[in-house]
Design a protein around this motif. Structure first.
Motif, PDB file in Angstrom:
ATOM      1  N   LYS A  88       9.823  97.632   2.356  1.00  0.00           N
ATOM      2  CA  LYS A  88       9.761  96.176   2.149  1.00  0.00           C
ATOM      3  C   LYS A  88       9.310  95.848   0.725  1.00  0.00           C
ATOM      4  CE  LYS A  88       9.088  94.494   6.838  1.00  0.00           C
ATOM      5  NZ  LYS A  88       8.162  93.867   7.798  1.00  0.00           N
ATOM      6  N   SER A  89       8.317  96.569   0.228  1.00  0.00           N
ATOM      7  CA  SER A  89       7.818  96.336  -1.132  1.00  0.00           C
ATOM      8  C   SER A  89       8.898  96.619  -2.165  1.00  0.00           C
ATOM      9  CB  SER A  89       6.600  97.218  -1.416  1.00  0.00           C
ATOM     10  OG  SER A  89       5.546  96.907  -0.558  1.00  0.00           O
ATOM     11  N   HIS A  90       9.629  97.698  -1.969  1.00  0.00           N
ATOM     12  CA  HIS A  90      10.700  98.083  -2.894  1.00  0.00           C
ATOM     13  C   HIS A  90      11.730  96.957  -2.974  1.00  0.00           C
ATOM     14  CE1 HIS A  90      13.006 101.584  -4.742  1.00  0.00           C
ATOM     15  NE2 HIS A  90      13.820 100.558  -4.850  1.00  0.00           N
ATOM     16  N   PHE A  91      12.204  96.510  -1.831  1.00  0.00           N
ATOM     17  CA  PHE A  91      13.221  95.462  -1.808  1.00  0.00           C
ATOM     18  C   PHE A  91      12.674  94.130  -2.320  1.00  0.00           C
ATOM     19  CE2 PHE A  91      15.794  97.653   1.809  1.00  0.00           C
ATOM     20  CZ  PHE A  91      16.270  98.592   0.907  1.00  0.00           C
ATOM     21  N   GLN A  92      11.425  93.827  -1.982  1.00  0.00           N
ATOM     22  CA  GLN A  92      10.830  92.565  -2.420  1.00  0.00           C
ATOM     23  C   GLN A  92      10.672  92.529  -3.942  1.00  0.00           C
ATOM     24  OE1 GLN A  92      10.028  89.857  -0.161  1.00  0.00           O
ATOM     25  NE2 GLN A  92      10.254  88.937  -2.183  1.00  0.00           N
ATOM     26  N   MET A  93      10.259  93.656  -4.518  1.00  0.00           N
ATOM     27  CA  MET A  93      10.097  93.707  -5.967  1.00  0.00           C
ATOM     28  C   MET A  93      11.423  93.423  -6.667  1.00  0.00           C
ATOM     29  SD  MET A  93       9.023  96.812  -8.525  1.00  0.00           S
ATOM     30  CE  MET A  93      10.671  97.458  -8.727  1.00  0.00           C
ATOM     31  N   LEU A  94      12.504  93.994  -6.162  1.00  0.00           N
ATOM     32  CA  LEU A  94      13.816  93.772  -6.770  1.00  0.00           C
ATOM     33  C   LEU A  94      14.276  92.330  -6.555  1.00  0.00           C
ATOM     34  CD1 LEU A  94      15.591  97.114  -5.827  1.00  0.00           C
ATOM     35  CD2 LEU A  94      14.506  96.511  -7.992  1.00  0.00           C
ATOM     36  N   ALA A  95      14.030  91.798  -5.365  1.00  0.00           N
ATOM     37  CA  ALA A  95      14.417  90.412  -5.071  1.00  0.00           C
ATOM     38  C   ALA A  95      13.636  89.421  -5.939  1.00  0.00           C
ATOM     39  CB  ALA A  95      14.197  90.104  -3.591  1.00  0.00           C
ATOM     40  N   ASP A  96      12.374  89.752  -6.237  1.00  0.00           N
ATOM     41  CA  ASP A  96      11.524  88.872  -7.043  1.00  0.00           C
ATOM     42  C   ASP A  96      11.908  88.845  -8.515  1.00  0.00           C
ATOM     43  OD1 ASP A  96      10.059  88.166  -4.823  1.00  0.00           O
ATOM     44  OD2 ASP A  96       8.369  89.487  -5.283  1.00  0.00           O
ATOM     45  N   ASP A  97      12.557  89.899  -8.994  1.00  0.00           N
ATOM     46  CA  ASP A  97      12.942  89.959 -10.404  1.00  0.00           C
ATOM     47  C   ASP A  97      14.360  90.520 -10.496  1.00  0.00           C
ATOM     48  OD1 ASP A  97      13.273  90.334 -13.129  1.00  0.00           O
ATOM     49  OD2 ASP A  97      11.232  91.070 -13.434  1.00  0.00           O
ATOM     50  N   ARG A  98      15.308  89.633 -10.391  1.00  0.00           N
ATOM     51  CA  ARG A  98      16.724  90.035 -10.341  1.00  0.00           C
ATOM     52  C   ARG A  98      17.175  90.727 -11.639  1.00  0.00           C
ATOM     53  NH1 ARG A  98      19.776  87.615  -6.166  1.00  0.00           N
ATOM     54  NH2 ARG A  98      18.379  86.716  -4.622  1.00  0.00           N
ATOM     55  N   ILE A 102      18.721  94.707 -11.975  1.00  0.00           N
ATOM     56  CA  ILE A 102      19.902  95.155 -12.734  1.00  0.00           C
ATOM     57  C   ILE A 102      19.527  96.310 -13.659  1.00  0.00           C
ATOM     58  CG2 ILE A 102      21.567  94.471 -14.525  1.00  0.00           C
ATOM     59  CD1 ILE A 102      21.439  91.603 -13.220  1.00  0.00           C
ATOM     60  N   VAL A 103      18.391  96.173 -14.331  1.00  0.00           N
ATOM     61  CA  VAL A 103      17.959  97.217 -15.272  1.00  0.00           C
ATOM     62  C   VAL A 103      17.686  98.524 -14.537  1.00  0.00           C
ATOM     63  CG1 VAL A 103      16.168  97.909 -16.928  1.00  0.00           C
ATOM     64  CG2 VAL A 103      17.079  95.580 -16.981  1.00  0.00           C
ATOM     65  N   THR A 104      16.923  98.469 -13.432  1.00  0.00           N
ATOM     66  CA  THR A 104      16.550  99.708 -12.744  1.00  0.00           C
ATOM     67  C   THR A 104      17.713 100.334 -11.985  1.00  0.00           C
ATOM     68  OG1 THR A 104      15.731  98.510 -10.803  1.00  0.00           O
ATOM     69  CG2 THR A 104      14.115  99.102 -12.491  1.00  0.00           C
ATOM     70  N   GLN A 105      18.568  99.519 -11.393  1.00  0.00           N
ATOM     71  CA  GLN A 105      19.636 100.063 -10.560  1.00  0.00           C
ATOM     72  C   GLN A 105      20.889 100.429 -11.346  1.00  0.00           C
ATOM     73  OE1 GLN A 105      17.019 100.177  -7.939  1.00  0.00           O
ATOM     74  NE2 GLN A 105      19.008 100.886  -7.299  1.00  0.00           N
ATOM     75  N   LEU A 106      21.117  99.789 -12.482  1.00  0.00           N
ATOM     76  CA  LEU A 106      22.345 100.068 -13.232  1.00  0.00           C
ATOM     77  C   LEU A 106      22.096 100.597 -14.638  1.00  0.00           C
ATOM     78  CD1 LEU A 106      24.512  96.949 -12.236  1.00  0.00           C
ATOM     79  CD2 LEU A 106      24.444  99.196 -11.142  1.00  0.00           C
ATOM     80  N   GLU A 162      20.361 103.461  -2.654  1.00  0.00           N
ATOM     81  CA  GLU A 162      21.772 103.096  -2.448  1.00  0.00           C
ATOM     82  C   GLU A 162      21.898 101.658  -1.939  1.00  0.00           C
ATOM     83  OE1 GLU A 162      25.841 103.027  -2.352  1.00  0.00           O
ATOM     84  OE2 GLU A 162      24.513 104.419  -3.392  1.00  0.00           O
ATOM     85  N   VAL A 163      21.031 101.260  -1.023  1.00  0.00           N
ATOM     86  CA  VAL A 163      21.051  99.884  -0.521  1.00  0.00           C
ATOM     87  C   VAL A 163      20.780  98.914  -1.676  1.00  0.00           C
ATOM     88  CG1 VAL A 163      19.852  98.224   0.985  1.00  0.00           C
ATOM     89  CG2 VAL A 163      20.457 100.495   1.862  1.00  0.00           C
ATOM     90  N   ALA A 164      19.818  99.246  -2.523  1.00  0.00           N
ATOM     91  CA  ALA A 164      19.474  98.398  -3.669  1.00  0.00           C
ATOM     92  C   ALA A 164      20.620  98.336  -4.681  1.00  0.00           C
ATOM     93  CB  ALA A 164      18.193  98.897  -4.331  1.00  0.00           C
ATOM     94  N   THR A 165      21.226  99.469  -4.974  1.00  0.00           N
ATOM     95  CA  THR A 165      22.327  99.506  -5.939  1.00  0.00           C
ATOM     96  C   THR A 165      23.518  98.704  -5.434  1.00  0.00           C
ATOM     97  OG1 THR A 165      21.596 101.639  -6.805  1.00  0.00           O
ATOM     98  CG2 THR A 165      23.883 101.026  -7.244  1.00  0.00           C
ATOM     99  N   ASP A 175      20.256  88.352   0.763  1.00  0.00           N
ATOM    100  CA  ASP A 175      18.821  88.614   0.659  1.00  0.00           C
ATOM    101  C   ASP A 175      18.540  90.069   1.043  1.00  0.00           C
ATOM    102  OD1 ASP A 175      16.067  88.726   0.791  1.00  0.00           O
ATOM    103  OD2 ASP A 175      15.852  86.872   1.930  1.00  0.00           O
ATOM    104  N   ILE A 176      18.260  90.887   0.058  1.00  0.00           N
ATOM    105  CA  ILE A 176      18.025  92.310   0.304  1.00  0.00           C
ATOM    106  C   ILE A 176      16.805  92.543   1.200  1.00  0.00           C
ATOM    107  CG2 ILE A 176      16.664  92.689  -1.802  1.00  0.00           C
ATOM    108  CD1 ILE A 176      18.009  95.496  -1.944  1.00  0.00           C
ATOM    109  N   THR A 177      15.847  91.631   1.158  1.00  0.00           N
ATOM    110  CA  THR A 177      14.638  91.827   1.975  1.00  0.00           C
ATOM    111  C   THR A 177      14.970  91.777   3.468  1.00  0.00           C
ATOM    112  OG1 THR A 177      14.037  89.482   1.876  1.00  0.00           O
ATOM    113  CG2 THR A 177      13.108  90.922   0.182  1.00  0.00           C
ATOM    114  N   ASN A 178      16.067  91.107   3.832  1.00  0.00           N
ATOM    115  CA  ASN A 178      16.482  91.064   5.235  1.00  0.00           C
ATOM    116  C   ASN A 178      16.976  92.418   5.740  1.00  0.00           C
ATOM    117  OD1 ASN A 178      15.883  88.346   5.482  1.00  0.00           O
ATOM    118  ND2 ASN A 178      17.974  87.682   5.021  1.00  0.00           N
ATOM    119  N   LEU A 179      17.271  93.323   4.824  1.00  0.00           N
ATOM    120  CA  LEU A 179      17.768  94.647   5.210  1.00  0.00           C
ATOM    121  C   LEU A 179      16.635  95.650   5.446  1.00  0.00           C
ATOM    122  CD1 LEU A 179      20.749  94.974   2.697  1.00  0.00           C
ATOM    123  CD2 LEU A 179      20.790  94.142   5.057  1.00  0.00           C
TER     124      LEU A 179
END
Length: 193
Positions: A88-98, A102-106, A162-165, A175-179
């Protein structure tokens, strides 16, 4: 220490935006300076070059991320619950700073071998946290007692990553946090005895 100074954080935050919007290779130091509201030369008081900015950005953000997860897990003994907090923290961090997503996943993945090696060193602290959760789960019987920690870590991190990417590639349209709950459920079932 330079990392404690406001301009350091300003430059890091500006770099996240500029790299996300332009791509690492098209992000000149001058664009980062302009976004940060500092003179070009000021950047070099804190960083050697653009590569140093990218590595420092990842160190800074990953350090904050690992600290937040540790705080979240602080009072939780159950390994399955710890894993849920991590996901949840991983997905929330990415959702909080879009932009950071992009920087971390791509963008971090398109960099040269030297940068990737430095990034892997930074990522190590996060992966050790995953190992700790898996080890706790195996010892307590929540997960398979004969769990191959290294293989399980690859499975856990690989799934989350992979889900984040996929979310980033799909322009963050949902909403990635829903996953998080579904990802957690699938992973825990795979790790359980």
């Amino acid at each position: 220490m330079k990392k404690d100074k406001p301009k350091y954080k300003q430059i890091i935050d500006a770099a996240v935006v500029v790299i996300a919007e332009n791509g690492y290779h098209h992000s000149q130091v001058s664009k980062i300076a302009k976004q940060a509201g500092v003179a070009d030369g000021t950047i070099y008081l804190y960083f050697k070059n653009k590569e140093d900015i990218l590595i420092s950005l990842f160190e800074e953000k990953m350090g904050q991320f690992v600290s937040a997860i540790k705080r979240g897990m602080e009072h939780e003994e159950d390994a399955a619950a710890q894993l849920e907090i991590l996901i949840k923290s991983h997905f929330q961090m990415l959702a909080d700073d879009r932009h950071l997503a992009i920087v971390t996943q791509l963008e971090l993945r398109q960099s040269n071998k030297d940068i990737r090696l430095k990034i892997n060193k930074v990522l190590k602290e996060y992966l050790l946290l995953v190992d700790e959760v898996l080890h706790n789960g195996a010892q307590s019987g929540v997960f398979q007692t004969d769990l191959d920690i290294r293989l399980a870590r690859q499975m856990v991190f690989g799934t989350i990553d992979e889900v984040a990417t996929t979310w980033v590639i799909n322009d963050q349209k949902y909403d990635i946090t829903n996953l998080a709950a579904g990802v957690h459920s699938l992973i825990v079932r795979g790790l359980s005895s």
